[in-house]
Design a protein around this motif. Structure first.
Motif, PDB file in Angstrom:
ATOM      1  N   VAL A   1      29.362  59.318  50.181  1.00 19.05           N
ATOM      2  CA  VAL A   1      29.248  57.947  49.673  1.00 19.05           C
ATOM      3  C   VAL A   1      28.313  57.909  48.461  1.00 19.05           C
ATOM      4  CG1 VAL A   1      28.393  55.631  50.243  1.00 19.05           C
ATOM      5  CG2 VAL A   1      29.889  56.829  51.827  1.00 19.05           C
ATOM      6  N   VAL A   2      27.221  58.658  48.505  1.00 16.91           N
ATOM      7  CA  VAL A   2      26.313  58.722  47.352  1.00 16.91           C
ATOM      8  C   VAL A   2      27.067  59.258  46.130  1.00 16.91           C
ATOM      9  CG1 VAL A   2      24.292  59.939  46.419  1.00 16.91           C
ATOM     10  CG2 VAL A   2      24.192  58.873  48.675  1.00 16.91           C
ATOM     11  N   GLN A   3      27.892  60.284  46.333  1.00 16.82           N
ATOM     12  CA  GLN A   3      28.682  60.825  45.229  1.00 16.82           C
ATOM     13  C   GLN A   3      29.692  59.803  44.716  1.00 16.82           C
ATOM     14  OE1 GLN A   3      30.185  64.350  47.159  1.00 16.82           O
ATOM     15  NE2 GLN A   3      28.687  65.667  46.134  1.00 16.82           N
ATOM     16  N   LEU A   4      30.265  59.009  45.616  1.00 17.39           N
ATOM     17  CA  LEU A   4      31.227  57.989  45.200  1.00 17.39           C
ATOM     18  C   LEU A   4      30.591  56.923  44.315  1.00 17.39           C
ATOM     19  CD1 LEU A   4      33.428  57.251  48.352  1.00 17.39           C
ATOM     20  CD2 LEU A   4      34.129  58.349  46.226  1.00 17.39           C
ATOM     21  N   PHE A   5      29.336  56.647  44.554  1.00 17.54           N
ATOM     22  CA  PHE A   5      28.674  55.604  43.785  1.00 17.54           C
ATOM     23  C   PHE A   5      27.978  56.126  42.529  1.00 17.54           C
ATOM     24  CE2 PHE A   5      29.327  53.327  47.755  1.00 17.54           C
ATOM     25  CZ  PHE A   5      29.906  52.168  47.257  1.00 17.54           C
ATOM     26  N   ASP A   6      28.187  57.392  42.206  1.00 18.94           N
ATOM     27  CA  ASP A   6      27.714  57.942  40.941  1.00 18.94           C
ATOM     28  C   ASP A   6      28.797  57.648  39.898  1.00 18.94           C
ATOM     29  OD1 ASP A   6      26.657  59.312  38.824  1.00 18.94           O
ATOM     30  OD2 ASP A   6      26.668  61.276  39.808  1.00 18.94           O
ATOM     31  N   ARG A   7      28.847  56.402  39.488  1.00 19.66           N
ATOM     32  CA  ARG A   7      29.929  55.916  38.638  1.00 19.66           C
ATOM     33  C   ARG A   7      29.990  56.650  37.296  1.00 19.66           C
ATOM     34  NH1 ARG A   7      33.549  52.193  39.059  1.00 19.66           N
ATOM     35  NH2 ARG A   7      34.431  51.265  37.202  1.00 19.66           N
ATOM     36  N   GLU A   8      28.854  56.948  36.721  1.00 25.48           N
ATOM     37  CA  GLU A   8      28.847  57.632  35.423  1.00 25.48           C
ATOM     38  C   GLU A   8      29.582  58.968  35.498  1.00 25.48           C
ATOM     39  OE1 GLU A   8      25.092  58.098  33.469  1.00 25.48           O
ATOM     40  OE2 GLU A   8      24.501  56.037  33.938  1.00 25.48           O
TER      41      GLU A   8
ATOM     42  N   ASN B   1      37.755  52.736  40.349  1.00 22.57           N
ATOM     43  CA  ASN B   1      37.597  51.740  41.423  1.00 22.57           C
ATOM     44  C   ASN B   1      38.524  52.038  42.601  1.00 22.57           C
ATOM     45  OD1 ASN B   1      35.678  50.390  39.926  1.00 22.57           O
ATOM     46  ND2 ASN B   1      37.106  48.859  39.148  1.00 22.57           N
ATOM     47  N   GLY B   2      39.765  52.362  42.297  1.00 26.44           N
ATOM     48  CA  GLY B   2      40.715  52.712  43.351  1.00 26.44           C
ATOM     49  C   GLY B   2      40.297  53.973  44.094  1.00 26.44           C
ATOM     50  N   GLY B   3      39.806  54.950  43.351  1.00 28.34           N
ATOM     51  CA  GLY B   3      39.339  56.194  43.971  1.00 28.34           C
ATOM     52  C   GLY B   3      38.143  55.973  44.880  1.00 28.34           C
ATOM     53  N   VAL B   4      37.221  55.107  44.460  1.00 29.63           N
ATOM     54  CA  VAL B   4      36.042  54.802  45.281  1.00 29.63           C
ATOM     55  C   VAL B   4      36.472  54.098  46.568  1.00 29.63           C
ATOM     56  CG1 VAL B   4      33.954  53.365  45.410  1.00 29.63           C
ATOM     57  CG2 VAL B   4      34.377  54.783  43.390  1.00 29.63           C
ATOM     58  N   LEU B   5      37.352  53.122  46.448  1.00 33.91           N
ATOM     59  CA  LEU B   5      37.826  52.400  47.634  1.00 33.91           C
ATOM     60  C   LEU B   5      38.548  53.341  48.597  1.00 33.91           C
ATOM     61  CD1 LEU B   5      38.170  49.785  49.174  1.00 33.91           C
ATOM     62  CD2 LEU B   5      40.265  49.381  47.874  1.00 33.91           C
ATOM     63  N   PHE B   6      39.419  54.174  48.063  1.00 32.62           N
ATOM     64  CA  PHE B   6      40.144  55.134  48.898  1.00 32.62           C
ATOM     65  C   PHE B   6      39.165  56.113  49.547  1.00 32.62           C
ATOM     66  CE2 PHE B   6      42.589  59.097  49.464  1.00 32.62           C
ATOM     67  CZ  PHE B   6      43.551  58.619  50.356  1.00 32.62           C
ATOM     68  N   GLY B   7      38.187  56.584  48.782  1.00 30.15           N
ATOM     69  CA  GLY B   7      37.187  57.495  49.319  1.00 30.15           C
ATOM     70  C   GLY B   7      36.383  56.867  50.447  1.00 30.15           C
ATOM     71  N   LEU B   8      36.015  55.596  50.300  1.00 28.14           N
ATOM     72  CA  LEU B   8      35.282  54.908  51.360  1.00 28.14           C
ATOM     73  C   LEU B   8      36.125  54.781  52.630  1.00 28.14           C
ATOM     74  CD1 LEU B   8      33.458  52.088  49.361  1.00 28.14           C
ATOM     75  CD2 LEU B   8      32.423  54.088  50.471  1.00 28.14           C
TER      76      LEU B   8
END
Length: 168
Positions: A31-38, A61-68
Motif C-alpha cells: 500500500v505504501v508503494q501504491l501511494f508513491d504517486r510520483e 488511478n485505476g492501477g492504485v484502485l485495482f492494487g488496493l
C-alpha cells in the motif's frame, strides 16, 4: 448436541497470528508503494511516452484502485486460511505451507541476490525498507510453517472427528 470443544494448541494459535502478521506487513508495504504517486507516474510515463497526462493519471488511478482491491483480497484470504488452519483443517495447513514455502524461497532469493551483489549488477534497486520487509516476512512465514508442523496431532484429531461425524 456438539461434543466438547478442544482448545487450540498454543503453537497453532501463534502460527495463525504469524500468518496474519506476515500478510499485514506485506500488505502495508504494498500500500505504501501504491501511494508513491510520483514513482508510479514516472514509470507510466517511461513505459508509455506517447500518453498524455490525463491518460497517465487515469491509468495510475485505476492501477492504485485495482492494487488496493488485490491487497485486501490477499489479506482476507490469508486471514481466512490461518483461521481455518487453527480450527484443525489440514487442507488449510497444506495451502499455507505451499504459499509460505514460495514466499520463503522468494525472500531468500531476493536477500541472496542483494547480498551477493547480483541485484545491483542487473540494475535492480533494492531499498533498505524493501529488504527489511522481505526479511521480516520470510522469518514470519518460515516460523509459522515450522509451528504448524510441531503440533500435527491437532490436525489428525480433527480428521478423526470429521470422519466419525461422516459415519453417523
Amino acid at each position: 448436541m456438539a461434543g466438547p470443544v478442544t482448545p487450540t494448541p498454543k503453537l497453532i494459535d501463534v502460527a495463525r497470528w504469524l500468518w496474519i502478521a506476515s500478510a499485514c506487513v506485506g500488505m502495508l508495504r504494498f500500500v505504501v508503494q501504491l501511494f508513491d504517486r510520483e514513482t508510479l507516474v514516472a514509470e507510466a510515463r517511461r513505459q508509455n511516452p506517447a500518453m498524455n497526462q490525463d491518460q497517465i493519471d487515469a491509468g495510475v488511478n485505476g492501477g492504485v484502485l485495482f492494487g488496493l482491491l488485490i491487497a485486501v483480497a490477499v489479506l482476507l484470504a490469508y486471514t481466512r486460511l490461518a483461521n481455518t488452519m487453527a480450527r484443525g483443517r489440514n487442507w488449510a495447513r497444506i495451502v499455507l505451507t505451499v504459499l509460505g514455502g514460495a514466499s520463503v524461497a522468494f525472500g531468500l532469493f531476493r536477500l541472496g541476490a542483494w547480498a551477493s551483489g547480483v541485484a545491483a549488477e542487473l540494475g535492480v534497486e533494492m531499498r533498505a525498507v524493501d529488504l527489511a520487509v522481505t526479511l521480516v516476512t520470510t522469518v514470519l512465514d518460515a516460523t509459522a510453517i515450522v509451528l504448524m508442523y510441531r503440533v500435527s496431532a491437532h490436525f489428525r484429531k480433527r480428521v478423526t472427528v470429521d470422519s466419525t461425524f461422516l459415519r453417523t
